[in-house]
Design an enzyme around this catalytic site. Structure first.
Site, PDB file in Angstrom:
ATOM      1  N   ASP A  16      26.282 -43.898 -18.346  1.00 38.65           N
ATOM      2  CA  ASP A  16      27.212 -44.446 -19.322  1.00 38.65           C
ATOM      3  C   ASP A  16      27.632 -43.305 -20.267  1.00 38.65           C
ATOM      4  OD1 ASP A  16      28.501 -46.428 -21.042  1.00 38.65           O
ATOM      5  OD2 ASP A  16      26.842 -46.028 -22.422  1.00 38.65           O
ATOM      6  N   THR A  20      25.379 -42.890 -24.903  1.00 36.89           N
ATOM      7  CA  THR A  20      24.376 -42.437 -23.931  1.00 36.89           C
ATOM      8  C   THR A  20      24.442 -40.915 -23.815  1.00 36.89           C
ATOM      9  OG1 THR A  20      24.527 -44.526 -22.730  1.00 36.89           O
ATOM     10  CG2 THR A  20      23.566 -42.649 -21.548  1.00 36.89           C
ATOM     11  N   ARG A  47      32.533 -51.143 -33.988  1.00 40.43           N
ATOM     12  CA  ARG A  47      31.802 -50.999 -32.730  1.00 40.43           C
ATOM     13  C   ARG A  47      31.466 -52.357 -32.109  1.00 40.43           C
ATOM     14  NH1 ARG A  47      30.962 -48.926 -27.849  1.00 40.43           N
ATOM     15  NH2 ARG A  47      28.796 -48.912 -27.196  1.00 40.43           N
ATOM     16  N   SER A 122      32.069 -45.506 -17.011  1.00 34.90           N
ATOM     17  CA  SER A 122      32.297 -45.913 -18.404  1.00 34.90           C
ATOM     18  C   SER A 122      33.436 -46.910 -18.526  1.00 34.90           C
ATOM     19  CB  SER A 122      32.628 -44.655 -19.222  1.00 34.90           C
ATOM     20  OG  SER A 122      33.148 -44.992 -20.485  1.00 34.90           O
ATOM     21  N   ASN A 123      33.382 -47.688 -19.611  1.00 33.24           N
ATOM     22  CA  ASN A 123      34.501 -48.554 -19.974  1.00 33.24           C
ATOM     23  C   ASN A 123      35.725 -47.747 -20.415  1.00 33.24           C
ATOM     24  OD1 ASN A 123      33.359 -51.084 -19.548  1.00 33.24           O
ATOM     25  ND2 ASN A 123      32.618 -51.307 -21.649  1.00 33.24           N
ATOM     26  N   LYS A 155      32.235 -53.711 -18.018  1.00 33.23           N
ATOM     27  CA  LYS A 155      30.798 -53.950 -17.887  1.00 33.23           C
ATOM     28  C   LYS A 155      30.412 -55.164 -18.728  1.00 33.23           C
ATOM     29  CE  LYS A 155      29.601 -49.012 -17.696  1.00 33.23           C
ATOM     30  NZ  LYS A 155      28.914 -47.941 -18.461  1.00 33.23           N
ATOM     31  N   SER A 179      21.758 -45.805 -19.260  1.00 34.51           N
ATOM     32  CA  SER A 179      22.616 -46.248 -20.370  1.00 34.51           C
ATOM     33  C   SER A 179      21.782 -46.524 -21.604  1.00 34.51           C
ATOM     34  CB  SER A 179      23.391 -47.509 -19.981  1.00 34.51           C
ATOM     35  OG  SER A 179      24.181 -47.958 -21.067  1.00 34.51           O
ATOM     36  N   ASN A 181      22.911 -48.760 -23.700  1.00 33.16           N
ATOM     37  CA  ASN A 181      23.234 -50.153 -24.004  1.00 33.16           C
ATOM     38  C   ASN A 181      22.405 -51.076 -23.136  1.00 33.16           C
ATOM     39  OD1 ASN A 181      25.502 -49.891 -25.948  1.00 33.16           O
ATOM     40  ND2 ASN A 181      26.436 -48.786 -24.233  1.00 33.16           N
ATOM     41  N   PHE A 183      22.600 -54.224 -22.603  1.00 35.00           N
ATOM     42  CA  PHE A 183      23.374 -55.139 -21.752  1.00 35.00           C
ATOM     43  C   PHE A 183      23.858 -54.430 -20.491  1.00 35.00           C
ATOM     44  CE2 PHE A 183      27.051 -53.202 -23.809  1.00 35.00           C
ATOM     45  CZ  PHE A 183      28.000 -53.199 -22.810  1.00 35.00           C
ATOM     46  N   ASP A 184      24.151 -53.140 -20.617  1.00 39.47           N
ATOM     47  CA  ASP A 184      24.665 -52.345 -19.505  1.00 39.47           C
ATOM     48  C   ASP A 184      23.543 -52.102 -18.474  1.00 39.47           C
ATOM     49  OD1 ASP A 184      26.423 -50.702 -18.064  1.00 39.47           O
ATOM     50  OD2 ASP A 184      26.257 -49.002 -19.448  1.00 39.47           O
TER      51      ASP A 184
END
Lengths: 232, 232
Positions: A16, A20, A47, A122-123, A155, A179, A181, A183-184
Site C-alpha cells: 500500500d 505505509t 483523512r 494503491s487507491n 479497496k 499495509s 491500514n 481494513f486493507d
C-alpha cells in the site's frame, strides 16, 4: 508462521502507498501552518472522509478517482469546521499529496527486499502515484505501480487485489501484501494474500473477521521476518 | 421544488430507522453510565465503526448481519480505549439497540402521513427491526419493514434501495426517501428516489455528488412540505 501453507512461497511483495510507504505528515504540517487553531482536526476529518468517500462511492457505484475523492473530502472538512478554503489554499493542500516523503527506513528496507518482485497497489490515481514515486526518487524500485483506478472501485474490494495477480502474473498464494491500514490487510487476507500489518502508530486492529500473518512497526523488520520464515 | 419531475407523484414514504425515526441517545446514556469517563468517546467510536464495518464488509463481500457488525464495532471501540467490557456489559449495551425510542414527534408526524404507504428500509437485521418497532408500539404503522439483510449488502448499495421498489411494488419515481444520514440520502438520490434529509443535528452534507430534494429538522415538517408540493 501463522497463516503460511506448506506450498506457500512468497515471490512478490505488494505495498500500500499512503501511510505505509509514504508519510502523510507533510500534509498535516501544512494544515497546521495554514489553519493554526484547526490543523489537527482538519487533517483528521480530511483523512477519515477521504477513506469514507472511497468506500461510499464504491458502494454507490459512482466512482470518482482518488484526486476527486481527496478534493471532496477536503471541501467537506473545511465546511464542517467553517474554515474558508479558497482556491490557492485548496490547491496547495492538494499538491501536498504529490510530494509525500517515504518513511525514513523505506529506501533501505526496499533494497534489502530486492530479491522479491516489488509493487505498489494503491487507491491513488495513476497520475498521483507516478508523481509521488518520482518526487521521492523511487522510480526504479517497483516493477509495477498498480492503481485501483483501473477497476473503478476501491479497496477492500476483491477486484482491487485481483489486479495485483493479473499485473504481476503469479498465483495469489505467492503474494505478500503490506499495509498500515487494518481494513486493507483484512481485505487482502480475505482475498488470499499472505499479509503484513505495518502498525506504525500502535493502532487497534479492525474486527472484520481476519488476522494479519505478521505485524511490524517499520518496514525494516520485514526482510528479517521473511528470511527466517519456515515454510513448514 | 428542486428535483421534482413533472410526472413525479410520491405514493410511498420510505424511512431509514437509526437516527431518523429512532433515537440512539439511550445507548449513549448507557455508555456514559457504564463508563463515566469515556462514555461519549466510546459511543462515538462505536457508531462510526458500526457504519465503517457495514461499508467494509459489503466491499469485501464478507457480509455479516447488523447485530454482528454492531457487536464487532463495540469490541473494537472498547479495545481502542482499553476498556474492560465483560459479557454482561456487552450484552446490556447490545440489548439497548432493541429498545430505542422514537423521536418525540415521530408518532404524530407519521399519523399525518397516513395517506402514503409507509415503510422502513434499514441496515438493521430483521430481528433487530422487529423488536425495536414492537417495543416502540409502532407495529401497525408501517406496511413494510425492509432489511438490507435480504440482499446481504448494506447502504448505500443500489441493491438495498432496489429492495424498496420490489417490496412496495411501485416505480422508483413514486418513492420519497427520508434519512438523517447524508450518505444514505446520497445513495437514495443516486438510485432515483425523491429524497428528504432529516438534518436534526445541523450536520454538514457529504460531498458525494448529489443533493437532497428537501431538508428538514424534524419529521413534523414533512407532511407540510409534501402537501404544498407543486408538481410543475
Amino acid at each position: 508462521m501463522k497463516g503460511m501453507n506448506t506450498e506457500q512461497e512468497i515471490k512478490a511483495l505488494v505495498f500500500d502507498a499512503y501511510g505505509t510507504l509514504f508519510n502523510t505528515n507533510s500534509v498535516i504540517s501544512m494544515c497546521n501552518e495554514l489553519f493554526p487553531d484547526h490543523g489537527e482536526v482538519l487533517s483528521q476529518i480530511w483523512r477519515s472522509k477521504q477513506l469514507e468517500y472511497t468506500w461510499l462511492r464504491s458502494l454507490m457505484e459512482r466512482y470518482g478517482d482518488f484526486w476527486k475523492v481527496t478534493e471532496d473530502a477536503l471541501i467537506f472538512a473545511c465546511k464542517s469546521l467553517n474554515l474558508q478554503c479558497g482556491s490557492s489554499i485548496h490547491d496547495r493542500l492538494m499538491e501536498g499529496y504529490l510530494h509525500l516523503n517515504p518513511y525514513p527506513e523505506v529506501q533501505q528496507a526496499l533494497n534489502a527486499l530486492s530479491n522479491y518482485t516489488l509493487a505498489i497497489l494503491s487507491n491513488g490515481s495513476p497520475r498521483m502515484l507516478k508523481a509521488m514515486v518520482e518526487n521521492a526518487g523511487l522510480e526504479g524500485t517497483f516493477t509495477h505501480i498498480i492503481s485501483a483506478d483501473e477497476v473503478c472501485v476501491y479497496k477492500p474490494s476483491p477486484s482491487v487485489y485481483r489486479l495485483a495477480l493479473e499485473k504481476i502474473g503469479i498465483d495469489r498464494s505467492s503474494i505478500g501484501f503490506v499495509s498500515s491500514n487494518s481494513f486493507d490487510v483484512n481485505g487482502a487476507k480475505s482475498f488470499g494474500f499472505w499479509t503484513c500489518w505495518m502498525n506504525r502508530l500502535n493502532n487497534t486492529w479492525d474486527e472484520l473477521g481476519f488476522s494479519p500473518d505478521t505485524t511490524v512497526n517499520g518496514l525494516n523488520e520485514l526482510a528479517n521476518i521473511l528470511s527466517t520464515q519456515t515454510y513448514n
